[in-house]
Design a protein around this motif. Structure first.
Motif, PDB file in Angstrom:
ATOM      1  N   MET A   1      24.041  15.801-166.971  1.00 22.99           N
ATOM      2  CA  MET A   1      25.238  15.778-166.139  1.00 22.99           C
ATOM      3  C   MET A   1      24.812  15.515-164.694  1.00 22.99           C
ATOM      4  N   PRO A   2      25.416  14.562-164.014  1.00 25.25           N
ATOM      5  CA  PRO A   2      24.974  14.187-162.665  1.00 25.25           C
ATOM      6  C   PRO A   2      24.993  15.333-161.654  1.00 25.25           C
ATOM      7  N   ILE A   3      25.998  16.204-161.714  1.00 24.30           N
ATOM      8  CA  ILE A   3      26.070  17.288-160.735  1.00 24.30           C
ATOM      9  C   ILE A   3      24.902  18.256-160.909  1.00 24.30           C
ATOM     10  N   ILE A   4      24.515  18.515-162.149  1.00 24.57           N
ATOM     11  CA  ILE A   4      23.367  19.397-162.414  1.00 24.57           C
ATOM     12  C   ILE A   4      22.099  18.758-161.870  1.00 24.57           C
ATOM     13  N   ARG A   5      21.901  17.478-162.164  1.00 21.57           N
ATOM     14  CA  ARG A   5      20.708  16.773-161.663  1.00 21.57           C
ATOM     15  C   ARG A   5      20.668  16.755-160.144  1.00 21.57           C
ATOM     16  N   MET A   6      21.840  16.574-159.515  1.00 21.75           N
ATOM     17  CA  MET A   6      21.891  16.536-158.051  1.00 21.75           C
ATOM     18  C   MET A   6      21.523  17.903-157.464  1.00 21.75           C
ATOM     19  N   ILE A   7      22.133  18.963-157.970  1.00 19.71           N
ATOM     20  CA  ILE A   7      21.849  20.307-157.449  1.00 19.71           C
ATOM     21  C   ILE A   7      20.389  20.672-157.685  1.00 19.71           C
ATOM     22  N   ASP A   8      19.904  20.448-158.901  1.00 17.82           N
ATOM     23  CA  ASP A   8      18.499  20.743-159.206  1.00 17.82           C
ATOM     24  C   ASP A   8      17.577  19.926-158.312  1.00 17.82           C
ATOM     25  N   GLY A   9      17.933  18.666-158.080  1.00 19.95           N
ATOM     26  CA  GLY A   9      17.122  17.800-157.235  1.00 19.95           C
ATOM     27  C   GLY A   9      17.082  18.275-155.791  1.00 19.95           C
ATOM     28  N   ILE A  10      18.229  18.711-155.273  1.00 18.53           N
ATOM     29  CA  ILE A  10      18.279  19.217-153.893  1.00 18.53           C
ATOM     30  C   ILE A  10      17.363  20.428-153.751  1.00 18.53           C
ATOM     31  N   ASN A  11      17.489  21.384-154.670  1.00 17.11           N
ATOM     32  CA  ASN A  11      16.655  22.584-154.572  1.00 17.11           C
ATOM     33  C   ASN A  11      15.183  22.286-154.822  1.00 17.11           C
ATOM     34  N   GLU A  12      14.896  21.296-155.629  1.00 21.11           N
ATOM     35  CA  GLU A  12      13.500  20.901-155.851  1.00 21.11           C
ATOM     36  C   GLU A  12      12.902  20.327-154.569  1.00 21.11           C
ATOM     37  N   VAL A  13      13.626  19.434-153.922  1.00 14.93           N
ATOM     38  CA  VAL A  13      13.140  18.830-152.680  1.00 14.93           C
ATOM     39  C   VAL A  13      12.996  19.886-151.584  1.00 14.93           C
ATOM     40  N   VAL A  14      14.008  20.738-151.429  1.00 16.14           N
ATOM     41  CA  VAL A  14      13.940  21.795-150.420  1.00 16.14           C
ATOM     42  C   VAL A  14      12.745  22.697-150.689  1.00 16.14           C
ATOM     43  N   GLY A  15      12.549  23.094-151.941  1.00 17.52           N
ATOM     44  CA  GLY A  15      11.425  23.960-152.291  1.00 17.52           C
ATOM     45  C   GLY A  15      10.079  23.341-151.967  1.00 17.52           C
ATOM     46  N   ARG A  16       9.928  22.078-152.268  1.00 25.96           N
ATOM     47  CA  ARG A  16       8.647  21.409-151.987  1.00 25.96           C
ATOM     48  C   ARG A  16       8.409  21.246-150.489  1.00 25.96           C
ATOM     49  N   ILE A  17       9.457  20.941-149.751  1.00 22.59           N
ATOM     50  CA  ILE A  17       9.312  20.800-148.296  1.00 22.59           C
ATOM     51  C   ILE A  17       9.011  22.151-147.657  1.00 22.59           C
ATOM     52  N   VAL A  18       9.762  23.173-148.058  1.00 22.37           N
ATOM     53  CA  VAL A  18       9.593  24.502-147.470  1.00 22.37           C
ATOM     54  C   VAL A  18       8.218  25.086-147.812  1.00 22.37           C
ATOM     55  N   SER A  19       7.668  24.714-148.951  1.00 25.17           N
ATOM     56  CA  SER A  19       6.343  25.239-149.313  1.00 25.17           C
ATOM     57  C   SER A  19       5.278  24.843-148.294  1.00 25.17           C
ATOM     58  N   ILE A  20       5.515  23.768-147.580  1.00 23.10           N
ATOM     59  CA  ILE A  20       4.582  23.337-146.535  1.00 23.10           C
ATOM     60  C   ILE A  20       4.561  24.342-145.385  1.00 23.10           C
ATOM     61  N   VAL A  21       5.682  25.058-145.193  1.00 20.46           N
ATOM     62  CA  VAL A  21       5.754  26.065-144.129  1.00 20.46           C
ATOM     63  C   VAL A  21       4.678  27.135-144.330  1.00 20.46           C
ATOM     64  N   ALA A  22       4.347  27.451-145.580  1.00 22.24           N
ATOM     65  CA  ALA A  22       3.300  28.447-145.853  1.00 22.24           C
ATOM     66  C   ALA A  22       1.968  27.991-145.274  1.00 22.24           C
ATOM     67  N   ILE A  23       1.684  26.734-145.372  1.00 24.24           N
ATOM     68  CA  ILE A  23       0.449  26.193-144.814  1.00 24.24           C
ATOM     69  C   ILE A  23       0.478  26.281-143.291  1.00 24.24           C
ATOM     70  N   VAL A  24       1.642  25.986-142.722  1.00 26.61           N
ATOM     71  CA  VAL A  24       1.779  26.036-141.259  1.00 26.61           C
ATOM     72  C   VAL A  24       1.570  27.455-140.753  1.00 26.61           C
TER      73      VAL A  24
END
Length: 173
Positions: A1-24
């Motif tokens: 379902m497109p809405i599920i893929r979109m929501i999961d994709g948003i949280n996946e991207v946010v999670g990967r970007i935010v994980s860089i903050v730990a390194i910072v």
């Protein structure tokens, strides 16, 4: 379902970007410790900044954790249930507990963010950093958590969810 893929994709991207903050913030801590112990020149800003970065990191990963089922679950009762019944008990849990909490979290954090911004709230440390970016992040995190909860409920209702005993996707249509 497109809405599920979109929501999961948003949280996946946010999670990967935010994980860089730990390194910072780890880098800032190493820098501060090095300055303090090797050069005798501690920084005035590192402690406050790392506290805010850690708060940002911790709060922003809620939706990502829910997407990957990495949150704490107390499934002592449901582990013995048939998968069909377990799915509906989980849906009820989302409706009774999760969504009301996430809604209050979103609503209150929006109020906190607006108040903090309007007051020009700053930290009380040696360097006065603005607090409103962290409080805005709380609101964004609450919204991400809320929409990820909606995605998880849709997966359960549509029976396209992660198999309850493994991390592999299951589609039982």
């Amino acid at each position: 379902m497109p809405i599920i893929r979109m929501i999961d994709g948003i949280n996946e991207v946010v999670g990967r970007i935010v994980s860089i903050v730990a390194i910072v913030f780890a880098g800032i801590i190493i820098y501060d410790v090095s300055m303090r112990y090797f050069l005798g020149e501690p920084t005035r800003w590192a402690f406050d900044l790392t506290k805010q970065l850690y708060g940002f990191y911790f709060i922003m990963l809620g939706g990502y954790a829910l997407r990957h089922q990495s949150h704490v679950k107390v499934d002592l009762v449901t582990e013995r249930m048939a998968p069909q019944l377990r799915r509906w008990v989980e849906v009820a849990g989302y409706l009774i507990f999760f969504f009301p909490f996430a809604w209050v979290f979103a609503r209150r954090s929006l109020d906190f963010a607006i108040t903090s911004y309007n007051q020009g709230e700053v930290t009380y440390g040696a360097v006065q950093l603005p607090v409103y970016p962290l409080k805005i992040a709380m609101f964004v995190a609450a919204v991400l958590l809320l929409i990820q909860g909606a995605s998880e409920v849709l997966k359960l209702v549509l029976n396209t969810t992660t198999h309850l005993d493994s991390k592999e996707p299951m589609d039982v249509r």
